[in-house]
Every structure is written in structure tokens, then in C-alpha cells.
Enzyme design. Sequence first.
Site, mmCIF file in Angstrom:
data_model
loop_
_atom_site.group_PDB
_atom_site.id
_atom_site.type_symbol
_atom_site.label_atom_id
_atom_site.label_comp_id
_atom_site.label_asym_id
_atom_site.label_seq_id
_atom_site.Cartn_x
_atom_site.Cartn_y
_atom_site.Cartn_z
ATOM 1 N N LYS A 163 -14.931 -3.848 20.573
ATOM 2 C CA LYS A 163 -14.388 -2.743 19.710
ATOM 3 C C LYS A 163 -15.240 -1.762 19.692
ATOM 4 O O LYS A 163 -16.534 -2.097 19.303
ATOM 5 C CB LYS A 163 -13.727 -3.402 18.474
ATOM 6 N N ASP A 188 -12.631 -0.932 23.639
ATOM 7 C CA ASP A 188 -11.454 -0.433 23.117
ATOM 8 C C ASP A 188 -11.781 0.402 21.829
ATOM 9 O O ASP A 188 -12.107 0.039 20.957
ATOM 10 C CB ASP A 188 -10.584 -1.660 22.651
ATOM 11 N N GLU A 213 -10.023 1.439 26.548
ATOM 12 C CA GLU A 213 -8.563 1.248 26.035
ATOM 13 C C GLU A 213 -8.536 2.187 24.921
ATOM 14 O O GLU A 213 -9.443 2.315 23.979
ATOM 15 C CB GLU A 213 -8.538 -0.303 25.583
ATOM 16 N N ASP A 238 -2.735 1.350 25.287
ATOM 17 C CA ASP A 238 -2.301 0.295 24.377
ATOM 18 C C ASP A 238 -1.346 1.096 23.530
ATOM 19 O O ASP A 238 0.071 1.252 23.702
ATOM 20 C CB ASP A 238 -3.355 -0.126 23.563
ATOM 21 N N LYS A 262 1.920 -5.579 24.871
ATOM 22 C CA LYS A 262 2.126 -6.681 23.747
ATOM 23 C C LYS A 262 3.370 -6.490 23.522
ATOM 24 O O LYS A 262 4.159 -5.204 23.196
ATOM 25 C CB LYS A 262 1.472 -5.659 22.470
HETATM 26 MG MG MG Z 1 -6.014 -1.855 21.881
#
Ligand code: MG
Length: 370
Positions: A163, A188, A213, A238, A262
Site C-alpha cells: 500500500k 496499491d 493499482e 480496482d 472482488k
Molecule cells: Mg485495491
Amino acid sequence: MKLERVELFLVRLPLKRAYETSGARETHMTRVLCRVESEGAVGWGESVAGEVPWYSGETPRTVLYALEEFILPELFKADLSAPQDVDEKLAWIREHRMAKATVEMAVWDLFAKRAGKPLSVLLGGTRDRILCGVAIGIQPSIEALMDTIRRELEGGYQRVKLKIKPGLEVEIAEATRRTFPDLAFMLDANSAYTLRDAPLFKRIDPTRPMMIEQPLAHDDLVDHAALQREIKTPICLDESIHSGEDARKAIAIGATRIVNIKAGRVGGLASAKRVHDVCAAHDVPVWCGGMLEMGIGRAHNVHLAALPNFRLPGDVSASARYFGTEIIAEPFTVDEDGTMRVPTKPGIGVTVLEDLIRKLALEHKELRPS
Ligand code: MG
């Protein structure tokens, strides 16, 4: 098949380690668990809505609200001949995708159990093992991050996702490549940047991440396409992808070269499969994202990731990383080759600890057709 009874449980569990992203620092997960019942068969689903609406507008409270007010009343009226019917019946309800997915996934589990088949087979999965990576939150220092990467690699993962947030992105990418010359890593951003930050991403290019991402806004496609024209690192979307149609448009304008799927974000497994199929048709690889799921959501992810175009390691990691208390009996583990076995028993293929869930539940609701 008609749904005869639906139960909703609100469960809150502490994470073993706090998880920090550019959007929030999370110490607990609160989830709505959904148990559906029909003709003696039972299915389970788990919502992925966060405690605060930083990733999406949904929270456990809005999931309960949408299920009770609109989603379940609609489904109680329906005669379902296939799990895909749920997605169709609910299509008129806008947004509330995580709420829809909570019951939609439970119905898939129920249908798979009735058919005596693993969920992965019902979905069209072709893998008996899925490729696993691990997502690492923002750490207190670069040294702590390098130590965490080292520790996670010992778990066998095929790639790490880091992250990032403004001010830390270049340092994280450069330190990681310097410390781990051959590591497959990705970044991300969870929408923390704007197109004005393109020079930062150009500086990241030479560190060769597998992808970046969702660098830009959660609802953007156009600026991502502009950024992709300026940088070499592939962009993976995403937050921006909510449907197969979103995926088609993003690919068409060059906004994404890889897609994170997801099921909760896109409204359930039928929609996730559409995103998967659109990407496969355009030769765009996908991988399975994670939302720090408890055991039921994790099991659903493992079955979804058995579909053929899940060609890159996802964020589905070993159960032991997340919660001290488990709501299913069998832990998910990662083997030395960085893969995880897809359960072969019917449905999601794990034993849901129903008595424990009833004990843990902060709230419990039971709904039946009127
Ligand atoms: Mg993500």
C-alpha cells in the site's frame, strides 16, 4: 427453488494486526454474515463493506438496511432456477452491490451444495490450486516495511502488494527494488493521487513493479487512460470497476491493463464472472482482490479465483494472518510454492462454525417470506 428463511448476523472481530491504507487505519472488521435456507439446504455469504465508507459508500449498517428493505423482499418473491437468477432479479436496485453480493454469494453456495459440487465447478473454475500473494499495509517506517516483506516471503507468497500514500510512493518502490532485486511486487494507491502526480509514477517506472493499482479517483476511467499513456507500469483498476460493462469501457479506452476482481465490489459472483469473461475476451489478466475477509468470504474468494483468467497471484492469503477467532473450522493455508488448494467438498467446502457465529453476533435478524 424459493428462499424459505434468511438469517443475518452482525459480527465484529479484532484483526491480529492493524491494517493501514491511504484511506483508513483498520483494527477490527465488522461483517454481515448471511445464512440462506431452502428445502433443507443451507448457504452462507459474507459482506465486505467496511466499518467506515472509505473504500465504497457501503457499511455494515447500509448492507443490513438494503437487504431488509429491498433485496430480501424481492428475492422472497422469486422462484430461483439457477444462482444467476439472483443477479437478474436484483438488477433494478441501483448501487448496494456489497449488500446484494452478501446474499447472492450465499445462494451460490446453496445451489452448489444442492448439486453436490464445489462452488468453483459451478462457476466454471478450472484450477484446483489458486495463486496467492499478500497485501501489506502502510508500515511505520521503510525498515519495518522491508522486515514485513521478508517475513511474508517466508510464507511462500508469489508476490507482495504494498500500500502506498502520497509522500511515500517513490521511497517505497525504490527501497523495495533495492532490497529485493528479483521480487514480484506491486503498489496499491487506493485512489490517493491525481493526474498531476504523473511525474511520481514516471519515477517509479524504473523500479519495475508488476502494476500500480487504482492510482487515481475511485470513479475515474478517463484520467487513468491518460496516465497509462504516460507511464510504462501497467495500471490495474480496482475501485473503478463495478461491472462487466465498466471493465469493457476501461479496456476500450486503455485505462487498465489488468483488473482486480472482488465479488463484493461488483455485486456478487455472477457479476464477477462477467468481469472475468470480458477481461478474458480482451486478453486482460485478472486477479482476486481481498477485503480482509473472515472465513466465509475467504472461501468464496478461493473458489472464484479458480476461474481460468485469474492468471496473476491475488490477495487471497492464509487465514492465520488475519483473525485470532475463526468462523470456519478449516484454516486456509499457503503451500511453499505460493498456492492454495481449492476446497473440493460441495459448496464453499468448509465447515461454518454456526454455533460460534450465533454466540459472536452483535445483532441477529431472521427474515421469511411474508
Ligand atoms: Mg485495491
